[in-house]
Design a protein around this motif. Structure first.
Motif, PDB file in Angstrom:
ATOM      1  N   GLY A 127       0.814  -1.210   0.000  1.00  0.00           N
ATOM      2  CA  GLY A 127       0.000   0.000   0.000  1.00  0.00           C
ATOM      3  C   GLY A 127       0.845   1.256   0.000  1.00  0.00           C
ATOM      4  N   LEU A 128       1.938   1.240   0.761  1.00  0.00           N
ATOM      5  CA  LEU A 128       2.849   2.384   0.785  1.00  0.00           C
ATOM      6  C   LEU A 128       3.492   2.600  -0.580  1.00  0.00           C
ATOM      7  CD1 LEU A 128       4.622   1.848   4.232  1.00  0.00           C
ATOM      8  CD2 LEU A 128       3.175   3.787   3.602  1.00  0.00           C
ATOM      9  N   ILE A 129       3.972   1.527  -1.179  1.00  0.00           N
ATOM     10  CA  ILE A 129       4.618   1.632  -2.490  1.00  0.00           C
ATOM     11  C   ILE A 129       3.640   2.173  -3.528  1.00  0.00           C
ATOM     12  CG2 ILE A 129       5.635   0.298  -4.378  1.00  0.00           C
ATOM     13  CD1 ILE A 129       6.808  -1.572  -2.214  1.00  0.00           C
ATOM     14  N   ASP A 130       2.420   1.636  -3.538  1.00  0.00           N
ATOM     15  CA  ASP A 130       1.419   2.085  -4.512  1.00  0.00           C
ATOM     16  C   ASP A 130       1.092   3.563  -4.325  1.00  0.00           C
ATOM     17  OD1 ASP A 130       1.353  -0.483  -5.498  1.00  0.00           O
ATOM     18  OD2 ASP A 130      -0.497  -1.044  -4.448  1.00  0.00           O
ATOM     19  N   LEU A 131       0.921   3.980  -3.071  1.00  0.00           N
ATOM     20  CA  LEU A 131       0.598   5.376  -2.773  1.00  0.00           C
ATOM     21  C   LEU A 131       1.723   6.304  -3.221  1.00  0.00           C
ATOM     22  CD1 LEU A 131      -0.995   7.657  -1.324  1.00  0.00           C
ATOM     23  CD2 LEU A 131       0.166   6.957   0.803  1.00  0.00           C
ATOM     24  N   LEU A 132       2.949   5.962  -2.881  1.00  0.00           N
ATOM     25  CA  LEU A 132       4.082   6.833  -3.191  1.00  0.00           C
ATOM     26  C   LEU A 132       4.366   6.873  -4.692  1.00  0.00           C
ATOM     27  CD1 LEU A 132       6.319   5.792  -0.177  1.00  0.00           C
ATOM     28  CD2 LEU A 132       5.209   8.011  -0.504  1.00  0.00           C
ATOM     29  N   ARG A 133       4.200   5.765  -5.364  1.00  0.00           N
ATOM     30  CA  ARG A 133       4.369   5.762  -6.823  1.00  0.00           C
ATOM     31  C   ARG A 133       3.317   6.639  -7.490  1.00  0.00           C
ATOM     32  NH1 ARG A 133       5.665  -0.654  -7.994  1.00  0.00           N
ATOM     33  NH2 ARG A 133       7.927  -0.434  -8.286  1.00  0.00           N
ATOM     34  N   SER A 177      13.841   6.151  -3.445  1.00  0.00           N
ATOM     35  CA  SER A 177      13.941   5.038  -2.495  1.00  0.00           C
ATOM     36  C   SER A 177      12.842   5.146  -1.448  1.00  0.00           C
ATOM     37  CB  SER A 177      15.297   5.030  -1.780  1.00  0.00           C
ATOM     38  OG  SER A 177      16.363   4.811  -2.675  1.00  0.00           O
ATOM     39  N   VAL A 178      12.380   3.983  -0.992  1.00  0.00           N
ATOM     40  CA  VAL A 178      11.409   3.907   0.101  1.00  0.00           C
ATOM     41  C   VAL A 178      11.959   2.919   1.125  1.00  0.00           C
ATOM     42  CG1 VAL A 178       9.042   3.367   0.778  1.00  0.00           C
ATOM     43  CG2 VAL A 178       9.501   4.375  -1.480  1.00  0.00           C
ATOM     44  N   VAL A 179      12.107   3.384   2.366  1.00  0.00           N
ATOM     45  CA  VAL A 179      12.738   2.575   3.412  1.00  0.00           C
ATOM     46  C   VAL A 179      11.900   2.659   4.683  1.00  0.00           C
ATOM     47  CG1 VAL A 179      14.820   2.253   4.817  1.00  0.00           C
ATOM     48  CG2 VAL A 179      15.024   3.061   2.446  1.00  0.00           C
ATOM     49  N   LEU A 207       4.003  17.369  -1.695  1.00  0.00           N
ATOM     50  CA  LEU A 207       3.779  17.106  -0.273  1.00  0.00           C
ATOM     51  C   LEU A 207       2.302  17.250   0.066  1.00  0.00           C
ATOM     52  CD1 LEU A 207       6.809  19.033   1.282  1.00  0.00           C
ATOM     53  CD2 LEU A 207       6.548  16.553   1.091  1.00  0.00           C
ATOM     54  N   GLU A 208       1.690  18.289  -0.498  1.00  0.00           N
ATOM     55  CA  GLU A 208       0.264  18.517  -0.260  1.00  0.00           C
ATOM     56  C   GLU A 208      -0.564  17.366  -0.820  1.00  0.00           C
ATOM     57  OE1 GLU A 208      -3.793  19.636  -0.971  1.00  0.00           O
ATOM     58  OE2 GLU A 208      -2.308  19.329  -2.562  1.00  0.00           O
ATOM     59  N   ARG A 209      -0.158  16.861  -1.975  1.00  0.00           N
ATOM     60  CA  ARG A 209      -0.891  15.756  -2.593  1.00  0.00           C
ATOM     61  C   ARG A 209      -0.775  14.486  -1.758  1.00  0.00           C
ATOM     62  NH1 ARG A 209       0.085  12.874  -8.532  1.00  0.00           N
ATOM     63  NH2 ARG A 209      -1.687  11.436  -8.348  1.00  0.00           N
ATOM     64  N   LEU A 210       0.421  14.215  -1.227  1.00  0.00           N
ATOM     65  CA  LEU A 210       0.584  13.038  -0.375  1.00  0.00           C
ATOM     66  C   LEU A 210      -0.286  13.165   0.871  1.00  0.00           C
ATOM     67  CD1 LEU A 210       1.965  10.368   0.317  1.00  0.00           C
ATOM     68  CD2 LEU A 210       3.810  11.683   1.387  1.00  0.00           C
ATOM     69  N   GLY A 211      -0.304  14.351   1.463  1.00  0.00           N
ATOM     70  CA  GLY A 211      -1.144  14.558   2.636  1.00  0.00           C
ATOM     71  C   GLY A 211      -2.614  14.362   2.338  1.00  0.00           C
ATOM     72  N   ARG A 212      -3.032  14.797   1.159  1.00  0.00           N
ATOM     73  CA  ARG A 212      -4.440  14.688   0.781  1.00  0.00           C
ATOM     74  C   ARG A 212      -4.825  13.258   0.415  1.00  0.00           C
ATOM     75  NH1 ARG A 212      -4.170  17.834  -3.144  1.00  0.00           N
ATOM     76  NH2 ARG A 212      -4.225  16.347  -4.873  1.00  0.00           N
ATOM     77  N   GLU A 213      -4.033  12.627  -0.452  1.00  0.00           N
ATOM     78  CA  GLU A 213      -4.386  11.297  -0.938  1.00  0.00           C
ATOM     79  C   GLU A 213      -4.029  10.186   0.052  1.00  0.00           C
ATOM     80  OE1 GLU A 213      -3.195  10.346  -4.868  1.00  0.00           O
ATOM     81  OE2 GLU A 213      -3.689  12.328  -5.688  1.00  0.00           O
ATOM     82  N   GLY A 214      -3.056  10.448   0.903  1.00  0.00           N
ATOM     83  CA  GLY A 214      -2.613   9.388   1.798  1.00  0.00           C
ATOM     84  C   GLY A 214      -3.091   9.511   3.226  1.00  0.00           C
ATOM     85  N   LYS A 215      -3.915  10.529   3.527  1.00  0.00           N
ATOM     86  CA  LYS A 215      -4.255  10.789   4.928  1.00  0.00           C
ATOM     87  C   LYS A 215      -4.937   9.601   5.600  1.00  0.00           C
ATOM     88  CE  LYS A 215      -8.561  13.259   3.780  1.00  0.00           C
ATOM     89  NZ  LYS A 215      -9.299  14.527   3.936  1.00  0.00           N
ATOM     90  N   GLY A 216      -5.840   8.930   4.894  1.00  0.00           N
ATOM     91  CA  GLY A 216      -6.535   7.796   5.497  1.00  0.00           C
ATOM     92  C   GLY A 216      -5.605   6.630   5.753  1.00  0.00           C
TER      93      GLY A 216
END
Length: 238
Positions: free
Chosen positions: A10-16, A25-27, A58-67
């Motif tokens: 889920g993390l990989i999919d969200l960040l991609r 890189s994702v660690v 950054l704003e997009r990650l906060g918006r799309e990944g908040k849940g």
């Protein structure tokens, strides 16, 4: 698929989805990798390295990944690859923690290119210890005699000491650093003659035990002063 595998995917999919080709890189690191991770109660420390980092992304990650991020208690640290490589001399304690316990989910392992010296570690340890001493005094002042409030603040303060203690152990060249705080206290005692009683009482309080928080602070302060004097006089040749 296990719970941890689902989280990682889920993390990989969200960040991609958010960063695309900027993602380097994702660690994951810390308790998640150390073996004492508890689903829904432990935080997941996440290092995200990018080629470029913009406020919009950054704003997009906060918006799309908040849940997702909130549900799984993910704490992201987002840097460019260049920033990560160049910051090791400023944050050696944190970098040593990452190097000791990490798992690469995507991309290259960024820790392979990190270099730092024990001089920098000694400097950060003194900085952190002096800060811990000041913050402990401030907690007593801010509590204004309210022992329940002081007890709660001391429980939060304990977390910063665990990171400092790991740094103290590594400064003496010990590679096998304890993951449990009680064992870590004993390691620091063996290396620095800590007299661990107050810190063991602090750990007991954090885990639900009782005790007088004002008396505990009066016992903790001289132990911090002792550690500061030792680190201040510590000579490093590398």
């Amino acid at each position: 698929m296990s719970t941890t595998q689902e989280i990682e995917q889920g993390l990989i999919d969200l960040l991609r989805r958010v960063y695309g080709e900027d993602l380097s890189s994702v660690v994951v690191y810390g308790s998640y990798v150390a073996g004492n991770y508890r689903y829904k109660s432990s935080d997941i420390n996440l290092l995200v390295l990018l080629q470029n980092c913009s406020p919009d992304s950054l704003e997009r990650l906060g918006r799309e990944g908040k849940g997702f991020l909130k549900k799984h208690r993910v704490t992201p640290l987002i840097l460019t690859t260049a920033e990560f490589t160049a910051s090791a001399d400023v944050f050696p304690m944190e970098y040593m923690d990452i190097i000791a316990r990490h798992k690469v989910l995507l991309g290259e392992d960024p820790t392979e290119h990190v270099q730092f010296s024990h001089r920098n570690l000694r400097h950060e340890l003194e900085h952190q210890l002096r800060g811990a001493l000041i913050s402990l005094r401030q907690l007593v002042l801010a509590a204004r005699g309210r022992k329940r409030l002081l007890s709660a603040e001391l429980k939060s303060w304990t977390g910063s000491m665990a990171a400092i203690f790991r740094g103290l152990v590594r400064l003496r060249g010990v590679e096998d650093v304890a993951t449990e705080f009680s064992a870590l206290i004993e390691q620091v005692n063996a290396l620095y003659e800590l007299q661990p009683g107050p810190f063991l009482s602090l750990l007991s309080m954090r885990e639900g035990g009782g005790g007088n928080p004002v008396e505990l602070v009066s016992e903790l302060l001289p132990r911090l002063e002792h550690l500061i004097s030792v680190i201040d006089a510590h000579e490093v040749d590398r």
